[in-house]
Motif scaffolding. Structure first.
Motif, PDB file in Angstrom:
ATOM      1  N   GLU A 147       0.578  -1.272  -0.053  1.00  0.00           N
ATOM      2  CA  GLU A 147      -0.095   0.154   0.459  1.00  0.00           C
ATOM      3  C   GLU A 147       1.016   1.520  -0.164  1.00  0.00           C
ATOM      4  OE1 GLU A 147      -3.489   2.168   0.577  1.00  0.00           O
ATOM      5  OE2 GLU A 147      -2.985   0.601  -0.895  1.00  0.00           O
ATOM      6  N   GLU A 171      -6.653  13.065  -0.879  1.00  0.00           N
ATOM      7  CA  GLU A 171      -7.030  11.844   0.396  1.00  0.00           C
ATOM      8  C   GLU A 171      -5.956  10.681   0.196  1.00  0.00           C
ATOM      9  OE1 GLU A 171      -8.782   8.075   1.697  1.00  0.00           O
ATOM     10  OE2 GLU A 171      -9.869  10.841   1.108  1.00  0.00           O
ATOM     11  N   GLU A 175      -3.575   9.368   3.224  1.00  0.00           N
ATOM     12  CA  GLU A 175      -3.747   7.991   3.286  1.00  0.00           C
ATOM     13  C   GLU A 175      -2.432   7.347   3.530  1.00  0.00           C
ATOM     14  OE1 GLU A 175      -5.118   5.752   0.407  1.00  0.00           O
ATOM     15  OE2 GLU A 175      -7.030   5.713   0.297  1.00  0.00           O
ATOM     16  N   ALA A 178      -1.395   8.151   7.417  1.00  0.00           N
ATOM     17  CA  ALA A 178      -1.344   7.646   8.195  1.00  0.00           C
ATOM     18  C   ALA A 178      -1.116   6.122   8.174  1.00  0.00           C
ATOM     19  CB  ALA A 178      -3.238   7.084   8.078  1.00  0.00           C
ATOM     20  N   ASP A 226      -1.262  14.703  11.124  1.00  0.00           N
ATOM     21  CA  ASP A 226      -2.297  13.233  10.753  1.00  0.00           C
ATOM     22  C   ASP A 226      -3.713  13.744  11.074  1.00  0.00           C
ATOM     23  OD1 ASP A 226       0.458  12.087  10.461  1.00  0.00           O
ATOM     24  OD2 ASP A 226      -0.101  11.076  12.163  1.00  0.00           O
ATOM     25  N   SER A 230      -6.740  13.753   8.013  1.00  0.00           N
ATOM     26  CA  SER A 230      -7.319  13.021   7.996  1.00  0.00           C
ATOM     27  C   SER A 230      -8.594  13.651   7.503  1.00  0.00           C
ATOM     28  CB  SER A 230      -7.681  11.758   8.417  1.00  0.00           C
ATOM     29  OG  SER A 230      -7.081  11.279   8.475  1.00  0.00           O
ATOM     30  N   ALA A 235     -13.388  13.006   6.748  1.00  0.00           N
ATOM     31  CA  ALA A 235     -13.843  12.075   7.213  1.00  0.00           C
ATOM     32  C   ALA A 235     -14.044  12.495   8.404  1.00  0.00           C
ATOM     33  CB  ALA A 235     -12.219  11.386   7.436  1.00  0.00           C
ATOM     34  N   THR A 239     -13.419   7.765  11.653  1.00  0.00           N
ATOM     35  CA  THR A 239     -13.365   7.374  10.701  1.00  0.00           C
ATOM     36  C   THR A 239     -11.696   7.824  10.779  1.00  0.00           C
ATOM     37  OG1 THR A 239     -14.676   6.982   9.446  1.00  0.00           O
ATOM     38  CG2 THR A 239     -12.271   7.038   8.018  1.00  0.00           C
ATOM     39  N   VAL A 240     -11.795   8.894  11.537  1.00  0.00           N
ATOM     40  CA  VAL A 240     -10.500   9.293  11.698  1.00  0.00           C
ATOM     41  C   VAL A 240      -9.372   8.655  12.490  1.00  0.00           C
ATOM     42  CG1 VAL A 240      -8.518  11.113  12.132  1.00  0.00           C
ATOM     43  CG2 VAL A 240     -10.135  11.668  11.115  1.00  0.00           C
ATOM     44  N   ARG A 243      -8.730   4.605  10.820  1.00  0.00           N
ATOM     45  CA  ARG A 243      -7.738   4.905  10.591  1.00  0.00           C
ATOM     46  C   ARG A 243      -6.504   5.126  11.397  1.00  0.00           C
ATOM     47  NH1 ARG A 243      -7.689   9.549   5.469  1.00  0.00           N
ATOM     48  NH2 ARG A 243      -9.005   7.656   4.459  1.00  0.00           N
ATOM     49  N   LEU A 244      -6.297   6.300  12.150  1.00  0.00           N
ATOM     50  CA  LEU A 244      -4.662   6.425  12.846  1.00  0.00           C
ATOM     51  C   LEU A 244      -4.881   5.620  13.974  1.00  0.00           C
ATOM     52  CD1 LEU A 244      -4.653  10.068  12.647  1.00  0.00           C
ATOM     53  CD2 LEU A 244      -4.134   8.762  11.051  1.00  0.00           C
ATOM     54  N   HIS A 245      -6.024   4.300  13.997  1.00  0.00           N
ATOM     55  CA  HIS A 245      -6.043   3.365  15.018  1.00  0.00           C
ATOM     56  C   HIS A 245      -5.980   4.359  16.728  1.00  0.00           C
ATOM     57  CE1 HIS A 245      -5.439  -0.271  12.534  1.00  0.00           C
ATOM     58  NE2 HIS A 245      -4.014   1.464  12.233  1.00  0.00           N
TER      59      HIS A 245
END
Length: 281
Positions: A147, A171, A175, A178, A226, A230, A235, A239-240, A243-245
């Motif tokens: 990725e 976008e 990504e 992230a 970050d 996002s 987002a 969602t953020v 995506r960022l855990h």
């Protein structure tokens, strides 16, 4: 690969481990990749296995490569379920019991991990599970690397002249940021962050000619950037966070901190201010 082999060896169940990846991303399971080389060794006493070219269907690893499933033999040199093209290399290392597990990403065999003993003992479920866990960990690392390479190719493409096309750039930037936090390879992580910097600088509006000089950009932390990156692509907080855990509450905390530094009262104002400062594309 190195981390996966060390994990297998440290288990105490597979004192010798080695493996390699298929060049070019491999082929779908069932079709068989043509060849790979053993490039990494852990716990070996000789170099007899290093660089060995494993061909589809040949030996234990070649069988694993062709079928996309684990196989094990109790005594390599006397096994009747594999061919014996690599007996000299295996004997040179003094290996007897050997197992091989495939590394499969998106139904493509990307390589093989081996674990081995120097005694002819049956390799049961415990060592097999250790090898499978190491393979799953390596598969996740390869997914992230793939990725990263995809996003880097997007980031390195010519930047769009049409303002409407910048949504895709933004976008990709989000990504990339992230993903950079998940990449263990420090060199690849730096490459991702450099691409982010390039996209942000390219998207910054030009300063008026009368400007006395570049004003100091607000000092946002990497995590604040970050979150803003996002959010800039539309987002939601949830969602953020995914995506960022991060937890949603943590995302809100980073957002509040970034807004304060940027002198913004809303998230939209914060994104616009960050773009004007050249922090976001």
């Amino acid at each position: 690969m190195r981390a996966a082999l060390l994990r297998m060896r440290r288990s105490g169940l597979l004192p010798v481990s080695f493996g390699g990846l298929v060049p070019g991303g491999g082929l779908p399971v069932g079709y068989g990749a043509r060849q790979f080389r053993i490039t990494e060794l852990a716990g070996t006493a000789t170099e007899s296995l290093r660089g060995l070219a494993i061909t589809t269907g040949n030996g234990l690893g070649g069988k694993t490569l062709a079928m996309g499933r684990p196989y094990a033999v109790t005594d390599y040199r006397d096994s009747r379920v594999i061919s014996h093209e690599y007996d000299a290399a295996v004997a040179g290392e003094g290996l007897r019991s050997v197992l091989a597990v495939p590394i499969v990403v998106q139904r493509r065999v990307r390589g093989v991990l081996y674990g081995a003993l120097r005694q002819p003992f049956t390799l049961g479920d415990r060592p097999l599970n250790v090898a499978l866990d190491a393979a799953r960990e390596l598969e996740q690392a390869l997914v992230i690397r793939d990725e990263a390479q995809r996003l880097l190719s997007l980031a390195q493409a010519p930047l769009p002249a049409d303002p409407r096309a910048w949504e895709e750039v933004r976008e990709a930037h989000a990504e990339l940021r992230a993903l950079a936090g998940q990449v263990p390879d420090i060199h690849l992580r730096q490459e991702l962050l450099s691409a982010c910097t390039r996209l942000a600088a390219a998207g910054a509006p030009p300063r008026p000619p009368a400007s006395p000089g570049p004003a100091a950009a607000p000092q946002l932390t990497p995590r604040e950037l970050d979150v803003l990156s996002s959010l800039s692509s539309g987002a939601t907080n949830a969602t953020v966070a995914a995506r960022l855990h991060l937890r949603p509450e943590t995302v809100k905390s980073y957002l509040r901190s970034a807004m304060r530094k940027l002198g913004a009262h809303t998230r939209l104002e914060a994104v616009v201010a960050a773009r004007r400062a050249g922090l976001l594309p």
